[in-house]
Design a protein around this motif. Structure first.
Motif, short mmCIF file in Angstrom:
data_model
loop_
_atom_site.label_atom_id
_atom_site.label_comp_id
_atom_site.label_asym_id
_atom_site.label_seq_id
_atom_site.Cartn_x
_atom_site.Cartn_y
_atom_site.Cartn_z
N ALA A 1 -4.64 -4.95 -2.02
CA ALA A 1 -4.44 -3.84 -1.10
C ALA A 1 -4.54 -2.51 -1.84
O ALA A 1 -3.77 -2.26 -2.77
CB ALA A 1 -3.07 -3.96 -0.42
N LEU A 2 -5.49 -1.69 -1.45
CA LEU A 2 -5.66 -0.35 -2.00
C LEU A 2 -4.80 0.61 -1.20
O LEU A 2 -5.05 0.85 -0.01
CB LEU A 2 -7.14 0.05 -1.93
N LEU A 3 -3.75 1.14 -1.82
CA LEU A 3 -2.81 2.02 -1.13
C LEU A 3 -3.29 3.46 -1.19
O LEU A 3 -3.58 3.99 -2.26
CB LEU A 3 -1.41 1.90 -1.76
N ALA A 4 -3.33 4.10 -0.03
CA ALA A 4 -3.77 5.49 0.04
C ALA A 4 -2.68 6.41 -0.50
O ALA A 4 -1.50 6.26 -0.19
CB ALA A 4 -4.09 5.87 1.48
N SER A 5 -3.09 7.37 -1.32
CA SER A 5 -2.19 8.41 -1.82
C SER A 5 -2.29 9.64 -0.92
O SER A 5 -3.16 9.73 -0.04
CB SER A 5 -2.55 8.77 -3.26
N LYS A 6 -1.40 10.60 -1.13
CA LYS A 6 -1.34 11.78 -0.27
C LYS A 6 -2.66 12.54 -0.21
O LYS A 6 -3.06 13.04 0.84
CB LYS A 6 -0.23 12.72 -0.76
N ASN A 7 -3.34 12.64 -1.34
CA ASN A 7 -4.56 13.46 -1.39
C ASN A 7 -5.83 12.69 -1.08
O ASN A 7 -6.93 13.25 -1.14
CB ASN A 7 -4.68 14.11 -2.78
N ASP A 8 -5.70 11.42 -0.75
CA ASP A 8 -6.89 10.63 -0.45
C ASP A 8 -7.49 11.01 0.90
O ASP A 8 -6.77 11.36 1.85
CB ASP A 8 -6.55 9.14 -0.44
N THR A 9 -8.80 10.94 0.98
CA THR A 9 -9.51 11.10 2.24
C THR A 9 -10.18 9.77 2.57
O THR A 9 -10.22 8.86 1.73
CB THR A 9 -10.59 12.19 2.14
N GLU A 10 -10.70 9.67 3.76
CA GLU A 10 -11.39 8.44 4.12
C GLU A 10 -12.58 8.19 3.19
O GLU A 10 -12.85 7.06 2.79
CB GLU A 10 -11.86 8.53 5.58
N LYS A 11 -13.26 9.27 2.82
CA LYS A 11 -14.40 9.15 1.91
C LYS A 11 -13.96 8.68 0.53
O LYS A 11 -14.59 7.79 -0.07
CB LYS A 11 -15.13 10.48 1.82
N SER A 12 -12.87 9.25 0.01
CA SER A 12 -12.42 8.86 -1.33
C SER A 12 -11.92 7.42 -1.34
O SER A 12 -12.10 6.69 -2.32
CB SER A 12 -11.33 9.81 -1.82
N LEU A 13 -11.29 6.99 -0.25
CA LEU A 13 -10.80 5.63 -0.17
C LEU A 13 -11.96 4.63 -0.14
O LEU A 13 -11.91 3.58 -0.78
CB LEU A 13 -9.92 5.45 1.07
N GLU A 14 -12.99 4.96 0.60
CA GLU A 14 -14.15 4.07 0.64
C GLU A 14 -14.82 3.98 -0.73
O GLU A 14 -15.30 2.93 -1.15
CB GLU A 14 -15.15 4.54 1.70
N SER A 15 -14.84 5.11 -1.43
CA SER A 15 -15.39 5.11 -2.79
C SER A 15 -14.56 4.23 -3.72
O SER A 15 -15.10 3.46 -4.52
CB SER A 15 -15.45 6.55 -3.31
N LYS A 16 -13.24 4.34 -3.60
CA LYS A 16 -12.35 3.50 -4.41
C LYS A 16 -12.51 2.03 -4.06
O LYS A 16 -12.47 1.16 -4.92
CB LYS A 16 -10.89 3.93 -4.22
N ARG A 17 -12.67 1.74 -2.77
CA ARG A 17 -12.84 0.35 -2.37
C ARG A 17 -14.12 -0.23 -2.98
O ARG A 17 -14.13 -1.34 -3.49
CB ARG A 17 -12.89 0.23 -0.85
N LYS A 18 -15.19 0.56 -2.92
CA LYS A 18 -16.46 0.09 -3.48
C LYS A 18 -16.32 -0.20 -4.97
O LYS A 18 -16.78 -1.25 -5.46
CB LYS A 18 -17.54 1.14 -3.24
N ALA A 19 -15.65 0.71 -5.70
CA ALA A 19 -15.44 0.51 -7.13
C ALA A 19 -14.56 -0.70 -7.39
O ALA A 19 -14.77 -1.47 -8.34
CB ALA A 19 -14.82 1.75 -7.75
N SER A 20 -13.55 -0.92 -6.52
CA SER A 20 -12.64 -2.05 -6.67
C SER A 20 -13.37 -3.38 -6.47
O SER A 20 -13.13 -4.36 -7.19
CB SER A 20 -11.48 -1.94 -5.68
N LEU A 21 -14.25 -3.41 -5.49
CA LEU A 21 -15.02 -4.63 -5.25
C LEU A 21 -15.90 -4.96 -6.44
O LEU A 21 -16.08 -6.14 -6.80
CB LEU A 21 -15.86 -4.48 -3.98
N GLU A 22 -16.45 -3.93 -7.09
CA GLU A 22 -17.26 -4.16 -8.27
C GLU A 22 -16.42 -4.75 -9.41
O GLU A 22 -16.87 -5.64 -10.14
CB GLU A 22 -17.93 -2.86 -8.72
N VAL A 23 -15.19 -4.25 -9.56
CA VAL A 23 -14.29 -4.79 -10.59
C VAL A 23 -14.01 -6.26 -10.31
O VAL A 23 -14.07 -7.11 -11.22
CB VAL A 23 -12.97 -3.99 -10.63
N LEU A 24 -13.71 -6.58 -9.07
CA LEU A 24 -13.39 -7.97 -8.71
C LEU A 24 -14.57 -8.89 -8.97
O LEU A 24 -14.42 -10.00 -9.51
CB LEU A 24 -12.96 -8.05 -7.25
#
Length: 379
Positions: free
Chosen positions: A151-174
């Motif tokens: 579960a990728l937890l959103a922080s206060k300063n996250d936007t929908e775009k930044s979260l999608e970017s983080k998810r993409k990077a996380s999937l690559e790590v996995l």
């Protein structure tokens, strides 16, 4: 999670139990559904996001007594657990952060925190998962533990775009660490109805044993209209089990037997439904604080008397009224649920089914109204 009894074959099990006069088995089924403990563990750094998630899963705000706080007072190497007074069968475990050192032994960490005793584990992070977390996930899969989720937890300063970017990077790590068909859920701890948390619940409901999935479902706060509907369906399945037990109480139907015999179990079911649907005063007061509403405005939306208070007198009155009206109810449901030799007891079964299902529908409607007001047009 809507079909929480998919593997229990509840109806057929009840039929067989009544057919062989094993009423104790039916009673055990009802007790299992009313009282079923579930332990959910949350792994990850002990920051604001993790504390918010723990509180949101309990329907708490940071100002509530017993709420998780950040920074956590728990020592980094120790476990902490949180309960909800209204749902003591639901326990949330805050597991120690996973070491980022190398080499790392996932088995040692799992043994130390008793990883396999938890029914489900959320591996949380705010950037990308660390390879050591992935190692624990893979170790869990190697011992057939499927109920572990990233579960990728959103922080206060996250936007929908930044979260999608983080998810993409996380999937690559996995993928790079050997996870096949990786999945990462985006979760906003303070507003769980957004993004992927409802989908996470659906997957947990499919993966968990039915009784555990039911326990999780009933303990969660009302987050979406879908969740309210699922809670209502789960309580109707519980009513069906209790009514089937009622039908087997006596093979000689007696006037008003339901109102005398079944009021106690009816009170238990409806009391649990009231708490699960967050219709009690304390839950409404918390919801009003969190969503910026006047408490009185939300309380006024409760039109069912059982939403305000579940009393034995009201339950008896509804059961008695249902028995008087039982002749107008279709017998098709009775014939489906009861074996032939037990159909003489169908009056009690039908009355309880009609009375309690009607009450569940009314209480569910009140919960939907409050949720729509607080979340849909919150101030």
């Amino acid at each position: 999670m809507a079909d929480v009894f998919r593997g229990l074959n509840l109806l057929e099990t009840l039929k067989e139990s009544i057919e062989s006069n094993q009423l104790s088995d039916v009673k055990d089924t009802v007790e299992d559904l009313l009282i079923s403990r579930i332990n959910v563990a949350i792994v990850g750094d002990r920051g604001d996001e993790k504390a918010s998630l723990i509180n949101a899963l309990r329907g708490f705000g940071p100002e509530d007594e017993g709420a998780a706080v950040s920074p956590s007072p728990t020592a980094p190497e120790e476990l902490a657990f949180y309960t909800n007074p209204k749902h003591p069968d639901f326990r949330l475990w805050d597991l120690p952060p996973i070491s980022t050192s190398s080499p790392f032994d996932p088995e040692e960490y799992m043994n130390r925190v008793k990883f396999l005793r938890y029914n489900a584990v959320l591996m949380t992070f705010t950037q990308t998962p660390h390879p050591n977390s992935v190692a624990i996930f893979l170790e869990a899969r190697s011992v057939q533990r499927e109920t572990v989720y990233f579960a990728l937890l959103a922080s206060k300063n996250d936007t929908e775009k930044s979260l999608e970017s983080k998810r993409k990077a996380s999937l690559e790590v996995l993928k790079s660490e050997g996870v096949t068909l990786p999945k990462v859920y985006l979760v906003t701890p303070s507003t769980l109805e957004k993004f992927d948390f409802p989908a996470l619940l659906e997957d947990m409901g499919r993966d968990l044993p039915e009784v555990r999935a039911n326990s999780l479902l009933l303990a969660l706060p009302i987050l979406t209209s879908t969740l309210v509907a699922q809670k209502r369906d789960a309580f109707k399945a519980l009513v069906w089990a209790a009514a089937s037990l009622s039908g087997g109480v006596s093979t000689i139907p007696l006037p008003l037997v339901a109102s005398m015999v079944d009021s106690s179990i009816g009170v238990r079911i409806l009391t649990k439904a009231r708490l699960s649907l967050c219709l009690d005063d304390e839950s409404i007061e918390r919801l009003a604080r969190q969503r910026g509403w006047e408490v009185a405005e939300l309380k006024a939306l409760r039109t069912c008397v059982l939403s305000v208070e579940v009393t034995k007198g009201e339950v008896k009155k509804r059961l008695a009224a249902a028995e008087k009206d039982v002749a107008t109810v279709s017998t098709r449901l009775v014939e489906m649920a009861m074996p032939r030799h037990a159909r003489s007891a169908s009056r009690s079964f039908t009355a309880m089914l009609q009375a309690l299902n009607g009450a569940i529908d009314e209480m569910g409607a009140d919960a939907e109204k409050m949720l729509a007001a607080a979340i849909g047009v919150g101030k």
